[in-house]
Enzyme design. Sequence first.
Site, PDB file in Angstrom:
ATOM      1  N   GLU A   1      -8.237 -12.851  13.058  1.00  0.00           N
ATOM      2  CA  GLU A   1      -8.254 -11.491  12.506  1.00  0.00           C
ATOM      3  C   GLU A   1      -9.014 -10.588  13.461  1.00  0.00           C
ATOM      4  O   GLU A   1     -10.129 -10.909  13.867  1.00  0.00           O
ATOM      5  CB  GLU A   1      -8.902 -11.508  11.112  1.00  0.00           C
TER       6      GLU A   1
ATOM      7  N   GLY B   1      -7.082  -7.365   5.267  1.00  0.00           N
ATOM      8  CA  GLY B   1      -6.015  -6.491   5.763  1.00  0.00           C
ATOM      9  C   GLY B   1      -5.896  -5.150   5.050  1.00  0.00           C
ATOM     10  O   GLY B   1      -6.803  -4.712   4.334  1.00  0.00           O
TER      11      GLY B   1
ATOM     12  N   GLY C   1       7.304   8.766  -1.185  1.00  0.00           N
ATOM     13  CA  GLY C   1       7.462   7.330  -1.443  1.00  0.00           C
ATOM     14  C   GLY C   1       6.265   6.849  -2.260  1.00  0.00           C
ATOM     15  O   GLY C   1       5.473   7.660  -2.766  1.00  0.00           O
TER      16      GLY C   1
ATOM     17  N   GLU D   1       9.163  16.555   0.472  1.00  0.00           N
ATOM     18  CA  GLU D   1       9.962  15.344   0.724  1.00  0.00           C
ATOM     19  C   GLU D   1      11.284  15.745   1.383  1.00  0.00           C
ATOM     20  O   GLU D   1      11.956  16.670   0.915  1.00  0.00           O
ATOM     21  CB  GLU D   1      10.195  14.606  -0.610  1.00  0.00           C
TER      22      GLU D   1
ATOM     23  N   VAL E   1       9.982  19.566   7.451  1.00  0.00           N
ATOM     24  CA  VAL E   1       8.731  20.118   7.984  1.00  0.00           C
ATOM     25  C   VAL E   1       8.942  20.453   9.463  1.00  0.00           C
ATOM     26  O   VAL E   1       9.402  19.623  10.243  1.00  0.00           O
ATOM     27  CB  VAL E   1       7.574  19.106   7.797  1.00  0.00           C
TER      28      VAL E   1
ATOM     29  N   ARG F   1       5.644   3.378   6.971  1.00  0.00           N
ATOM     30  CA  ARG F   1       4.732   2.529   7.737  1.00  0.00           C
ATOM     31  C   ARG F   1       5.498   1.786   8.824  1.00  0.00           C
ATOM     32  O   ARG F   1       6.634   1.372   8.614  1.00  0.00           O
ATOM     33  CB  ARG F   1       4.031   1.549   6.793  1.00  0.00           C
TER      34      ARG F   1
ATOM     35  N   ASP G   1       4.623  -7.202   6.256  1.00  0.00           N
ATOM     36  CA  ASP G   1       5.150  -5.866   6.570  1.00  0.00           C
ATOM     37  C   ASP G   1       5.931  -5.803   7.872  1.00  0.00           C
ATOM     38  O   ASP G   1       6.630  -4.819   8.114  1.00  0.00           O
ATOM     39  CB  ASP G   1       3.986  -4.869   6.649  1.00  0.00           C
TER      40      ASP G   1
ATOM     41  N   ALA H   1       2.596  -6.145  -0.884  1.00  0.00           N
ATOM     42  CA  ALA H   1       1.627  -7.242  -0.764  1.00  0.00           C
ATOM     43  C   ALA H   1       2.153  -8.528  -1.398  1.00  0.00           C
ATOM     44  O   ALA H   1       2.048  -9.605  -0.812  1.00  0.00           O
ATOM     45  CB  ALA H   1       0.318  -6.822  -1.423  1.00  0.00           C
TER      46      ALA H   1
ATOM     47  N   HIS I   1       4.254  -7.338 -31.777  1.00  0.00           N
ATOM     48  CA  HIS I   1       4.154  -5.967 -32.284  1.00  0.00           C
ATOM     49  C   HIS I   1       2.733  -5.699 -32.745  1.00  0.00           C
ATOM     50  O   HIS I   1       2.126  -6.572 -33.370  1.00  0.00           O
ATOM     51  CB  HIS I   1       5.113  -5.807 -33.469  1.00  0.00           C
TER      52      HIS I   1
HETATM   53  C1  LIG Z   1      -2.078   3.269   0.374  1.00  0.00           C
HETATM   54  C2  LIG Z   1      -1.335   1.985   0.186  1.00  0.00           C
HETATM   55  C3  LIG Z   1      -1.251   1.444  -1.066  1.00  0.00           C
HETATM   56  C4  LIG Z   1      -0.556   0.253  -1.250  1.00  0.00           C
HETATM   57  N1  LIG Z   1      -0.467  -0.258  -2.504  1.00  0.00           N
HETATM   58  C5  LIG Z   1       0.234  -1.393  -2.718  1.00  0.00           C
HETATM   59  C6  LIG Z   1       0.316  -1.949  -4.000  1.00  0.00           C
HETATM   60  O1  LIG Z   1      -0.244  -1.434  -4.958  1.00  0.00           O
HETATM   61  N2  LIG Z   1       1.021  -3.086  -4.158  1.00  0.00           N
HETATM   62  C7  LIG Z   1       1.660  -3.694  -3.109  1.00  0.00           C
HETATM   63  O2  LIG Z   1       2.313  -4.724  -3.310  1.00  0.00           O
HETATM   64  N3  LIG Z   1       1.583  -3.194  -1.863  1.00  0.00           N
HETATM   65  C8  LIG Z   1       0.876  -2.064  -1.646  1.00  0.00           C
HETATM   66  N4  LIG Z   1       0.763  -1.570  -0.372  1.00  0.00           N
HETATM   67  C9  LIG Z   1       1.413  -2.297   0.737  1.00  0.00           C
HETATM   68  C10 LIG Z   1       0.538  -3.494   1.166  1.00  0.00           C
HETATM   69  O3  LIG Z   1      -0.746  -3.043   1.502  1.00  0.00           O
HETATM   70  C11 LIG Z   1       1.191  -4.196   2.331  1.00  0.00           C
HETATM   71  O4  LIG Z   1       2.521  -4.518   2.015  1.00  0.00           O
HETATM   72  C12 LIG Z   1       0.431  -5.474   2.675  1.00  0.00           C
HETATM   73  O5  LIG Z   1      -0.897  -5.211   3.013  1.00  0.00           O
HETATM   74  C13 LIG Z   1       1.125  -6.210   3.824  1.00  0.00           C
HETATM   75  O6  LIG Z   1       0.448  -7.391   4.072  1.00  0.00           O
HETATM   76  P1  LIG Z   1       0.441  -8.064   5.515  1.00  0.00           P
HETATM   77  O7  LIG Z   1      -0.347  -9.311   5.366  1.00  0.00           O
HETATM   78  O8  LIG Z   1       1.810  -8.118   6.047  1.00  0.00           O
HETATM   79  O9  LIG Z   1      -0.313  -7.039   6.464  1.00  0.00           O
HETATM   80  P2  LIG Z   1      -1.759  -6.247   6.416  1.00  0.00           P
HETATM   81  O10 LIG Z   1      -2.264  -6.249   5.041  1.00  0.00           O
HETATM   82  O11 LIG Z   1      -1.495  -5.001   7.100  1.00  0.00           O
HETATM   83  O12 LIG Z   1      -2.666  -7.217   7.265  1.00  0.00           O
HETATM   84  C14 LIG Z   1      -2.459  -7.412   8.619  1.00  0.00           C
HETATM   85  C15 LIG Z   1      -3.765  -7.904   9.226  1.00  0.00           C
HETATM   86  O13 LIG Z   1      -3.516  -8.335  10.554  1.00  0.00           O
HETATM   87  C16 LIG Z   1      -4.587  -7.904  11.389  1.00  0.00           C
HETATM   88  N5  LIG Z   1      -4.051  -7.864  12.755  1.00  0.00           N
HETATM   89  C17 LIG Z   1      -3.055  -7.079  13.220  1.00  0.00           C
HETATM   90  N6  LIG Z   1      -2.769  -7.409  14.491  1.00  0.00           N
HETATM   91  C18 LIG Z   1      -3.611  -8.413  14.831  1.00  0.00           C
HETATM   92  C19 LIG Z   1      -3.795  -9.201  16.010  1.00  0.00           C
HETATM   93  N7  LIG Z   1      -3.008  -9.054  17.080  1.00  0.00           N
HETATM   94  N8  LIG Z   1      -4.757 -10.136  16.010  1.00  0.00           N
HETATM   95  C20 LIG Z   1      -5.540 -10.336  14.922  1.00  0.00           C
HETATM   96  N9  LIG Z   1      -5.404  -9.631  13.777  1.00  0.00           N
HETATM   97  C21 LIG Z   1      -4.441  -8.701  13.734  1.00  0.00           C
HETATM   98  C22 LIG Z   1      -4.973  -6.566  10.815  1.00  0.00           C
HETATM   99  O14 LIG Z   1      -6.295  -6.209  11.182  1.00  0.00           O
HETATM  100  C23 LIG Z   1      -4.837  -6.848   9.315  1.00  0.00           C
HETATM  101  O15 LIG Z   1      -6.044  -7.351   8.788  1.00  0.00           O
HETATM  102  C24 LIG Z   1       0.056  -0.398  -0.144  1.00  0.00           C
HETATM  103  C25 LIG Z   1      -0.066   0.143   1.134  1.00  0.00           C
HETATM  104  C26 LIG Z   1      -0.759   1.315   1.302  1.00  0.00           C
HETATM  105  C27 LIG Z   1      -0.889   1.868   2.696  1.00  0.00           C
END
Ligand SMILES: Cc1cc2nc3c(=O)[nH]c(=O)nc-3n(C[C@H](O)[C@H](O)[C@H](O)COP(=O)(O)OP(=O)(O)OC[C@H]3O[C@@H](n4cnc5c(N)ncnc54)[C@H](O)[C@@H]3O)c2cc1C
Length: 518
Positions: free
Chosen positions: A86, A93, A234, A255, A289, A324, A363, A372, A497
């Site tokens: 990490e 994350g 979104g 939008e 925009v 994103r 993602d 997530a 209920h």
């Molecule tokens: C404002 C907001 C609200 C959200 N709310 C929700 C929600 O309510 N419910 C939901 O399901 N989803 C939600 N999401 C989406 C969710 O946060 C993401 O889908 C999720 O975090 C993706 O998980 P991930 O493990 O793919 O990546 P991330 O959570 O982005 O984690 C990636 C990690 O990899 C690390 N990293 C990156 N590159 C490297 C590297 N080369 N070496 C070492 N470490 C590295 C980063 O530092 C990070 O810690 C939300 C997103 C945002 C922006």
Amino acid sequence: MLSCYPCEAVATMAVLQGQVALHWAIPFAVSPLPELFCASGHLSFSVPEGRRRVAKYDVAIIGSGPGGYVAAIRAGELGLKTLVVEKDPFLGGTCLHVGCIPTKVLLHHADVYDHFKNAGELGFEIPGVKINWPNILARKSKIVTKHAKGIEFLFKKNKVEWKQGWGRYERPGKITVEKDGKKETIEAGGILIVSGSEAKALPGIEPDHKTIVTNRSILELPEIPKTLIVIGAGAVGVEFASIYNSFGTQVTILEALPRVVPVEDEEISVELEKSFKKKGITVQTGCTVDGVKKDAKGVTVSFKDKDGKPQTLPAEKLLLAVGRMPMTANCGLEKSKARLDRGFVHVNEFMETDEPGLYAVGDIVAGLPQLAHAAMMEGIVAVTHIAGKPTHAVNKLRIPNATYCEPQIGSIGMTEKQAREAGYAVKVGKFPFVGNSKATILGAHGGFIKVVSEEKYGQVLGIHIIGPLATEILSEAAAVLNLEGCIDDMMNMIHAHPTVWEAMGDAFASVRGLQINV
Ligand SMILES: Cc1cc2nc3c(=O)[nH]c(=O)nc-3n(C[C@H](O)[C@H](O)[C@H](O)COP(=O)(O)OP(=O)(O)OC[C@H]3O[C@@H](n4cnc5c(N)ncnc54)[C@H](O)[C@@H]3O)c2cc1C
């Protein structure tokens, strides 16, 4: 003498044609270098003599977001020796630090404040309620820190190791970790890239994180802005619009597409826009925009409205919520056979890329939603596959969507339009929360549940909810879709209920015209 991870036995070094055989802890099917077996049948591989020693793991995971940490914990549970890399000094994350969790803390506080504002309706007199913004931000940080420590605890419990540094794929079975100019090589049988995503910027509109903010910097605003423009309707845009609207900010959403929450069923978009307008959130859809000017008071956004008429709008703050992008740059993927499309990685049903042994999760994956819980399941599928155990493919149509604006949205499966386009003879039912007594008790009877089914057998194809506790009662919708249930199964199931949940029973029954409460 060397030890073999899975059998933990000490094995004899075998010298073969100038090479030293080391025991390797991965199943045969996924090994990039099949050459030898240890006494217990674990696969071994060879390393040229004299090469410096490198750390060896069954699985190395780059990224500790929900995709990475859940994969790591499951890998630990399956007995795989696991390392997480990490870049940040903490685990969790986007989701934990700047996504799902902090936004839900703020939404909860906004909800409590809404109750205080409407206290009179509930029979309370609460004069002079004040927002203590620094205290709210402090509580948010406390919750985030607590959960980040929780992940560390779970790693220890499951013998998962983690290292801070920049992780990079090098070649089959090998990654490097770079920190403070020092590079370390790690060998691993399976490699997961779970590097996540970051907010997209609009061309010519650079966030300065003070006036023009992203989902990350908006969480650190020292004060609640009086006015806020949100570009993008979104999930992220409508969540922040709801939060700040509740806290008294005058919010305008711009939008480009013709409707808000464009991935949802069209009727859900119409209902949300109606509800936002009622709350005083201004929504402009179909607008483009053109540019943003900063001044001492904030920003002025120039845009063309849906009729093509030029407009300008000033605000204290501007939030960019236009999607994103995957963080796959500089992760070494170009050294692999993995197929990329604008940074997104293509995978098979087990999340494996075109490079055997290299997996992508979360993602950064092409064609799957950036959520997530999707990332979590994808991580589980990947490490279960690495462990050589039976697993299942992630089905896009079985991934629930939860949007935590007010009113909440929960949906799964096909929209009505998608079902028709897929060639189904579609039958739709709809039940409004106005007929649900618990919704009335909660003082939240706006919205509805829409059920999309196929006509002949009544198979449920999609469920779309907008209204109170939508993201909670979505659990029944996810279960019926996963179990391939039919309308008749569901309308004959007894719902407790009085609950908001029982509206699901009425919604299923409404497909047959047999709903009770409207
Ligand atoms: C404002 C907001 C609200 C959200 N709310 C929700 C929600 O309510 N419910 C939901 O399901 N989803 C939600 N999401 C989406 C969710 O946060 C993401 O889908 C999720 O975090 C993706 O998980 P991930 O493990 O793919 O990546 P991330 O959570 O982005 O984690 C990636 C990690 O990899 C690390 N990293 C990156 N590159 C490297 C590297 N080369 N070496 C070492 N470490 C590295 C980063 O530092 C990070 O810690 C939300 C997103 C945002 C922006």
